[in-house]
Design a protein around this motif. Structure first.
Motif, PDB file in Angstrom:
ATOM      1  N   ASP A 196      28.370  48.038  64.219  1.00  0.00           N
ATOM      2  CA  ASP A 196      28.522  48.912  63.059  1.00  0.00           C
ATOM      3  C   ASP A 196      27.753  50.226  63.213  1.00  0.00           C
ATOM      4  OD1 ASP A 196      30.102  46.984  61.925  1.00  0.00           O
ATOM      5  OD2 ASP A 196      28.534  46.172  60.614  1.00  0.00           O
ATOM      6  N   ALA A 197      26.669  50.196  64.000  1.00  0.00           N
ATOM      7  CA  ALA A 197      25.850  51.393  64.181  1.00  0.00           C
ATOM      8  C   ALA A 197      26.440  52.360  65.206  1.00  0.00           C
ATOM      9  CB  ALA A 197      24.427  51.001  64.588  1.00  0.00           C
ATOM     10  N   GLY A 198      27.601  52.040  65.773  1.00  0.00           N
ATOM     11  CA  GLY A 198      28.283  52.972  66.655  1.00  0.00           C
ATOM     12  C   GLY A 198      27.842  52.940  68.099  1.00  0.00           C
ATOM     13  N   PHE A 199      27.394  51.774  68.590  1.00  0.00           N
ATOM     14  CA  PHE A 199      26.896  51.702  69.957  1.00  0.00           C
ATOM     15  C   PHE A 199      27.971  51.328  70.977  1.00  0.00           C
ATOM     16  CE2 PHE A 199      22.747  51.238  67.834  1.00  0.00           C
ATOM     17  CZ  PHE A 199      22.032  52.177  68.545  1.00  0.00           C
ATOM     18  N   VAL A 200      29.163  50.963  70.530  1.00  0.00           N
ATOM     19  CA  VAL A 200      30.199  50.570  71.489  1.00  0.00           C
ATOM     20  C   VAL A 200      30.542  51.732  72.419  1.00  0.00           C
ATOM     21  CG1 VAL A 200      32.636  49.946  71.725  1.00  0.00           C
ATOM     22  CG2 VAL A 200      31.182  48.713  70.101  1.00  0.00           C
ATOM     23  N   GLU A 201      30.751  52.908  71.855  1.00  0.00           N
ATOM     24  CA  GLU A 201      31.148  54.067  72.678  1.00  0.00           C
ATOM     25  C   GLU A 201      30.096  54.429  73.726  1.00  0.00           C
ATOM     26  OE1 GLU A 201      32.324  58.771  72.062  1.00  0.00           O
ATOM     27  OE2 GLU A 201      32.642  57.340  70.422  1.00  0.00           O
ATOM     28  N   PRO A 202      28.797  54.548  73.370  1.00  0.00           N
ATOM     29  CA  PRO A 202      27.817  54.858  74.423  1.00  0.00           C
ATOM     30  C   PRO A 202      27.669  53.744  75.444  1.00  0.00           C
ATOM     31  CG  PRO A 202      26.722  54.530  72.301  1.00  0.00           C
ATOM     32  CD  PRO A 202      28.179  54.633  72.030  1.00  0.00           C
ATOM     33  N   LEU A 203      27.806  52.483  75.028  1.00  0.00           N
ATOM     34  CA  LEU A 203      27.721  51.388  75.992  1.00  0.00           C
ATOM     35  C   LEU A 203      28.877  51.446  76.984  1.00  0.00           C
ATOM     36  CD1 LEU A 203      26.569  48.415  73.726  1.00  0.00           C
ATOM     37  CD2 LEU A 203      25.307  49.374  75.676  1.00  0.00           C
ATOM     38  N   VAL A 204      30.066  51.777  76.510  1.00  0.00           N
ATOM     39  CA  VAL A 204      31.210  51.933  77.415  1.00  0.00           C
ATOM     40  C   VAL A 204      30.965  53.095  78.373  1.00  0.00           C
ATOM     41  CG1 VAL A 204      33.666  52.536  77.537  1.00  0.00           C
ATOM     42  CG2 VAL A 204      32.864  50.848  75.860  1.00  0.00           C
ATOM     43  N   ALA A 205      30.380  54.180  77.871  1.00  0.00           N
ATOM     44  CA  ALA A 205      30.063  55.315  78.740  1.00  0.00           C
ATOM     45  C   ALA A 205      29.044  54.936  79.801  1.00  0.00           C
ATOM     46  CB  ALA A 205      29.538  56.483  77.898  1.00  0.00           C
ATOM     47  N   PHE A 206      28.126  54.032  79.491  1.00  0.00           N
ATOM     48  CA  PHE A 206      27.122  53.579  80.450  1.00  0.00           C
ATOM     49  C   PHE A 206      27.748  52.859  81.644  1.00  0.00           C
ATOM     50  CE2 PHE A 206      23.202  53.150  77.439  1.00  0.00           C
ATOM     51  CZ  PHE A 206      23.039  54.525  77.508  1.00  0.00           C
ATOM     52  N   LEU A 207      28.988  52.372  81.501  1.00  0.00           N
ATOM     53  CA  LEU A 207      29.626  51.626  82.583  1.00  0.00           C
ATOM     54  C   LEU A 207      29.963  52.505  83.775  1.00  0.00           C
ATOM     55  CD1 LEU A 207      32.097  49.407  80.517  1.00  0.00           C
ATOM     56  CD2 LEU A 207      29.878  48.731  81.458  1.00  0.00           C
ATOM     57  N   GLU A 208      30.043  53.804  83.571  1.00  0.00           N
ATOM     58  CA  GLU A 208      30.367  54.714  84.661  1.00  0.00           C
ATOM     59  C   GLU A 208      29.099  55.048  85.431  1.00  0.00           C
ATOM     60  OE1 GLU A 208      34.189  57.223  83.775  1.00  0.00           O
ATOM     61  OE2 GLU A 208      32.644  57.736  82.319  1.00  0.00           O
ATOM     62  N   THR A 209      29.003  54.524  86.642  1.00  0.00           N
ATOM     63  CA  THR A 209      27.817  54.742  87.461  1.00  0.00           C
ATOM     64  C   THR A 209      27.817  56.156  88.006  1.00  0.00           C
ATOM     65  OG1 THR A 209      27.888  52.433  88.125  1.00  0.00           O
ATOM     66  CG2 THR A 209      26.499  53.889  89.429  1.00  0.00           C
ATOM     67  N   PRO A 210      26.756  56.928  87.757  1.00  0.00           N
ATOM     68  CA  PRO A 210      26.721  58.307  88.270  1.00  0.00           C
ATOM     69  C   PRO A 210      26.520  58.322  89.773  1.00  0.00           C
ATOM     70  CG  PRO A 210      24.620  57.734  87.261  1.00  0.00           C
ATOM     71  CD  PRO A 210      25.556  56.585  86.996  1.00  0.00           C
TER      72      PRO A 210
END
Length: 288
Positions: free
Chosen positions: A108-122
């Motif tokens: 509910d706090a909106g962490f799904v989107e940043p967690l998905v972004a974390f999956l992309e290894t720089p």
């Protein structure tokens, strides 16, 4: 800078005044020029991680007040958007820990989107020892969140599945030894396939996303690696159970070992029957 943050991440506060020591140490570990506001965010996030960690030892969890929870989530959300790998890895680890206790609150706090972004290894940077930790911790958090149907679908819609499948590739860094890379790759792949299983089980929508992203051949290849075989078979069984067409897609061309597992353990009876019917043909292929 990242090494300093890594050492601070390993440090644990004393039982007396953990919050105060956490705040002081975060100021000393962050590189010069970091703002006091960022130090405060990191200190607040650490307190959340310590609370989640202490639950493991005490087997009890004191839920923070609504105000403290809101402050902690704001601090973590800011860390997800900013900072070097050490800080982002800490944010992902904190969410992975807290997702065991506060599934709905984190979604509910909106962490799904940043967690998905974390999956992309720089791309790898010199001495970036935490590069693989960020996607691995994100996988753990997403796996836990996917146990709730609403979050399961939200994670799929957010584009997690193609990113998780990309983590299954055996990428090898040019400047790293093969043994080191293989070790990192296995840790990330194990977390990624666990997250894929959690997304696939009981979700026809995610099963469709998996098929469209080419997950069936990728998971078959992963099944050939013994340390990931069980999880890969579970994910394939979940995909096969979504529709008859997907069952045929998974079963047709599967090797004998995978067919045996599906014939005995697939959740849907129709998938078990298809696998049993395909076994004689697969066995004849081995003989020929």
């Amino acid at each position: 800078d990242d090494d300093d943050d890594l050492e601070e991440q390993k440090a644990r506060p004393s039982r007396d005044g953990g919050a105060a020591s956490s705040s002081r140490s975060s100021s000393s570990s962050l590189p010069a020029g970091k703002t006091t506001k960022k130090n405060s965010r990191l200190a607040a996030a650490r307190q959340w991680l310590y609370a989640a960690d202490s639950h493991k030892a005490r087997r009890s969890f004191v839920r923070p007040s609504a105000v403290a929870m809101a402050q902690g989530f704001r601090a973590l959300r800011a860390l997800c958007d900013d900072g070097p790998s050490a800080v982002r890895a800490f944010a992902a680890l904190t969410l992975a820990k807290l997702s065991e206790e506060a599934l709905d609150a984190i979604a509910d706090a909106g962490f799904v989107e940043p967690l998905v972004a974390f999956l992309e290894t720089p791309p790898p940077q010199p001495e970036d020892v935490l590069r693989d930790h960020v996607p691995r911790y994100a996988c753990l958090a997403l796996r836990n969140l996917a146990t709730t149907p609403d979050a399961q679908d939200e994670i799929g819609r957010a584009g997690a599945i193609p990113r998780l499948l990309a983590l299954l590739d055996d990428g090898k860094g040019e400047e790293e030894g093969d043994a080191v890379v293989a070790s990192k790759s296995n840790a990330v792949k194990a977390a990624a396939v666990d997250a894929l299983v959690a997304l696939a089980v009981g979700s026809p929508q995610n099963a469709d996303r998996l098929v469209r992203c080419g997950a069936v051949p990728a998971l078959r290849g992963l099944f050939a690696q013994s340390q990931h075989a069980e999880a890969a078979a579970t994910a394939l069984g979940a995909v096969a159970g979504a529709t008859d067409a997907y069952a045929a897609l998974v079963v047709d061309g599967a090797d004998v070992d995978l067919l045996v597992i599906l014939a005995n353990s697939a959740p849907k009876r129709a998938v078990r029957l298809k696998a049993r019917a395909a076994l004689p043909r697969a066995l004849r292929g081995l003989v020929n």
